[in-house]
Design a protein around this motif. Structure first.
Motif, mmCIF file in Angstrom:
data_model
loop_
_atom_site.group_PDB
_atom_site.id
_atom_site.type_symbol
_atom_site.label_atom_id
_atom_site.label_comp_id
_atom_site.label_asym_id
_atom_site.label_seq_id
_atom_site.Cartn_x
_atom_site.Cartn_y
_atom_site.Cartn_z
ATOM 1 N N SER A 158 77.713 94.055 -44.305
ATOM 2 C CA SER A 158 77.113 95.276 -43.770
ATOM 3 C C SER A 158 75.880 95.678 -44.576
ATOM 4 O O SER A 158 74.885 96.142 -44.008
ATOM 5 C CB SER A 158 78.137 96.410 -43.755
ATOM 6 N N LEU A 159 75.914 95.480 -45.900
ATOM 7 C CA LEU A 159 74.729 95.781 -46.715
ATOM 8 C C LEU A 159 73.579 94.855 -46.358
ATOM 9 O O LEU A 159 72.420 95.289 -46.267
ATOM 10 C CB LEU A 159 75.058 95.653 -48.201
ATOM 11 N N SER A 160 73.874 93.589 -46.139
ATOM 12 C CA SER A 160 72.839 92.634 -45.778
ATOM 13 C C SER A 160 72.223 92.996 -44.436
ATOM 14 O O SER A 160 71.001 92.944 -44.265
ATOM 15 C CB SER A 160 73.434 91.229 -45.734
ATOM 16 N N LYS A 161 73.051 93.383 -43.469
ATOM 17 C CA LYS A 161 72.532 93.779 -42.155
ATOM 18 C C LYS A 161 71.654 95.016 -42.278
ATOM 19 O O LYS A 161 70.595 95.105 -41.649
ATOM 20 C CB LYS A 161 73.690 94.039 -41.202
ATOM 21 N N MET A 162 72.065 95.962 -43.133
ATOM 22 C CA MET A 162 71.274 97.176 -43.307
ATOM 23 C C MET A 162 69.909 96.861 -43.923
ATOM 24 O O MET A 162 68.886 97.394 -43.493
ATOM 25 C CB MET A 162 72.042 98.159 -44.191
ATOM 26 N N VAL A 163 69.882 95.967 -44.893
ATOM 27 C CA VAL A 163 68.618 95.601 -45.532
ATOM 28 C C VAL A 163 67.716 94.864 -44.549
ATOM 29 O O VAL A 163 66.512 95.133 -44.460
ATOM 30 C CB VAL A 163 68.881 94.749 -46.798
ATOM 31 N N TRP A 164 68.273 93.936 -43.757
ATOM 32 C CA TRP A 164 67.464 93.210 -42.781
ATOM 33 C C TRP A 164 66.907 94.160 -41.728
ATOM 34 O O TRP A 164 65.781 94.009 -41.257
ATOM 35 C CB TRP A 164 68.273 92.107 -42.114
ATOM 36 N N ASP A 165 67.703 95.157 -41.323
ATOM 37 C CA ASP A 165 67.212 96.121 -40.344
ATOM 38 C C ASP A 165 66.097 96.986 -40.915
ATOM 39 O O ASP A 165 65.189 97.395 -40.195
ATOM 40 C CB ASP A 165 68.359 97.007 -39.846
ATOM 41 N N MET A 166 66.148 97.264 -42.209
ATOM 42 C CA MET A 166 65.109 98.082 -42.829
ATOM 43 C C MET A 166 63.814 97.294 -43.011
ATOM 44 O O MET A 166 62.732 97.868 -42.951
ATOM 45 C CB MET A 166 65.580 98.590 -44.197
ATOM 46 N N THR A 167 63.894 95.998 -43.253
ATOM 47 C CA THR A 167 62.699 95.219 -43.573
ATOM 48 C C THR A 167 62.019 94.611 -42.358
ATOM 49 O O THR A 167 60.857 94.242 -42.453
ATOM 50 C CB THR A 167 63.041 94.089 -44.561
ATOM 51 N N THR A 168 62.712 94.492 -41.236
ATOM 52 C CA THR A 168 62.059 93.911 -40.060
ATOM 53 C C THR A 168 61.160 94.957 -39.411
ATOM 54 O O THR A 168 61.539 96.119 -39.298
ATOM 55 C CB THR A 168 63.092 93.419 -39.027
ATOM 56 N N PRO A 169 59.969 94.552 -38.993
ATOM 57 C CA PRO A 169 59.081 95.518 -38.344
ATOM 58 C C PRO A 169 59.632 95.910 -36.981
ATOM 59 O O PRO A 169 60.291 95.113 -36.306
ATOM 60 C CB PRO A 169 57.754 94.765 -38.196
ATOM 61 N N PRO A 170 59.398 97.140 -36.550
ATOM 62 C CA PRO A 170 59.919 97.550 -35.241
ATOM 63 C C PRO A 170 59.203 96.812 -34.112
ATOM 64 O O PRO A 170 58.041 96.449 -34.224
ATOM 65 C CB PRO A 170 59.615 99.055 -35.190
ATOM 66 N N ARG A 171 59.919 96.585 -33.062
ATOM 67 C CA ARG A 171 59.343 95.880 -31.913
ATOM 68 C C ARG A 171 58.348 96.798 -31.208
ATOM 69 O O ARG A 171 58.624 97.986 -31.025
ATOM 70 C CB ARG A 171 60.431 95.478 -30.931
ATOM 71 N N PRO A 172 57.223 96.248 -30.823
ATOM 72 C CA PRO A 172 56.273 97.090 -30.103
ATOM 73 C C PRO A 172 56.806 97.437 -28.715
ATOM 74 O O PRO A 172 57.381 96.592 -28.029
ATOM 75 C CB PRO A 172 55.018 96.222 -30.001
ATOM 76 N N LYS A 173 56.606 98.699 -28.349
ATOM 77 C CA LYS A 173 57.079 99.125 -27.032
ATOM 78 C C LYS A 173 56.066 98.684 -25.983
ATOM 79 O O LYS A 173 54.864 98.844 -26.161
ATOM 80 C CB LYS A 173 57.239 100.630 -26.995
ATOM 81 N N GLN A 174 56.576 98.128 -24.912
ATOM 82 C CA GLN A 174 55.691 97.679 -23.851
ATOM 83 C C GLN A 174 55.316 98.872 -22.980
ATOM 84 O O GLN A 174 56.153 99.732 -22.680
ATOM 85 C CB GLN A 174 56.367 96.617 -22.996
ATOM 86 N N ALA A 175 54.059 98.907 -22.600
ATOM 87 C CA ALA A 175 53.604 99.975 -21.715
ATOM 88 C C ALA A 175 54.259 99.798 -20.351
ATOM 89 O O ALA A 175 54.427 98.666 -19.885
ATOM 90 C CB ALA A 175 52.087 99.924 -21.583
ATOM 91 N N PRO A 176 54.657 100.875 -19.744
ATOM 92 C CA PRO A 176 55.312 100.733 -18.430
ATOM 93 C C PRO A 176 54.335 100.182 -17.399
ATOM 94 O O PRO A 176 53.176 100.589 -17.331
ATOM 95 C CB PRO A 176 55.741 102.156 -18.085
ATOM 96 N N GLN A 177 54.818 99.231 -16.655
ATOM 97 C CA GLN A 177 53.998 98.628 -15.606
ATOM 98 C C GLN A 177 53.947 99.573 -14.412
ATOM 99 O O GLN A 177 54.887 100.326 -14.164
ATOM 100 C CB GLN A 177 54.589 97.280 -15.178
ATOM 101 N N GLY A 178 52.844 99.510 -13.710
ATOM 102 C CA GLY A 178 52.715 100.335 -12.511
ATOM 103 C C GLY A 178 53.689 99.884 -11.446
ATOM 104 O O GLY A 178 54.125 98.740 -11.419
ATOM 105 N N GLY A 179 54.004 100.786 -10.553
ATOM 106 C CA GLY A 179 54.925 100.451 -9.473
ATOM 107 C C GLY A 179 54.208 99.679 -8.379
ATOM 108 O O GLY A 179 53.180 99.036 -8.591
ATOM 109 N N PHE A 180 54.733 99.780 -7.168
ATOM 110 C CA PHE A 180 54.127 99.079 -6.040
ATOM 111 C C PHE A 180 52.937 99.840 -5.463
ATOM 112 O O PHE A 180 52.200 99.334 -4.645
ATOM 113 C CB PHE A 180 55.179 98.852 -4.955
ATOM 114 N N LYS A 181 52.775 101.084 -5.896
ATOM 115 C CA LYS A 181 51.669 101.893 -5.376
ATOM 116 C C LYS A 181 50.345 101.297 -5.849
ATOM 117 O O LYS A 181 50.153 101.070 -7.035
ATOM 118 C CB LYS A 181 51.812 103.325 -5.872
#
Length: 69
Positions: free
Chosen positions: A38-61
């Motif tokens: 659990s400590l190892s998982k916590m450290v890996w979660d702290m050191t990995t960069p956050p995933r970039p959020k994808q911009a929402p794609q437009g609909g069918f309009k």
């Protein structure tokens, strides 16, 4: 007791003590494995960069206006 019998007994007792300590350390490490995981998982979660959020794609309009040739 003859000297060689005492020497053999001392060697056997020393080997038994060595393997006993090894067994205790192994059991201690086995007991602490979930904590280390659990400590190892916590450290890996702290050191990995956050995933970039994808911009929402437009609909069918407006789809047909964008793709007219």
């Amino acid at each position: 007791m003859p000297v060689f019998v005492e020497a053999i007994m001392v060697v056997l007792i020393m080997l038994a003590c060595f393997f006993g300590v090894f067994l205790l350390l192994f059991l201690f490490a086995l007991a602490l494995f979930p904590v280390e995981k659990s400590l190892s998982k916590m450290v890996w979660d702290m050191t990995t960069p956050p995933r970039p959020k994808q911009a929402p794609q437009g609909g069918f309009k407006g789809f047909s206006e964008k793709h007219r040739s």
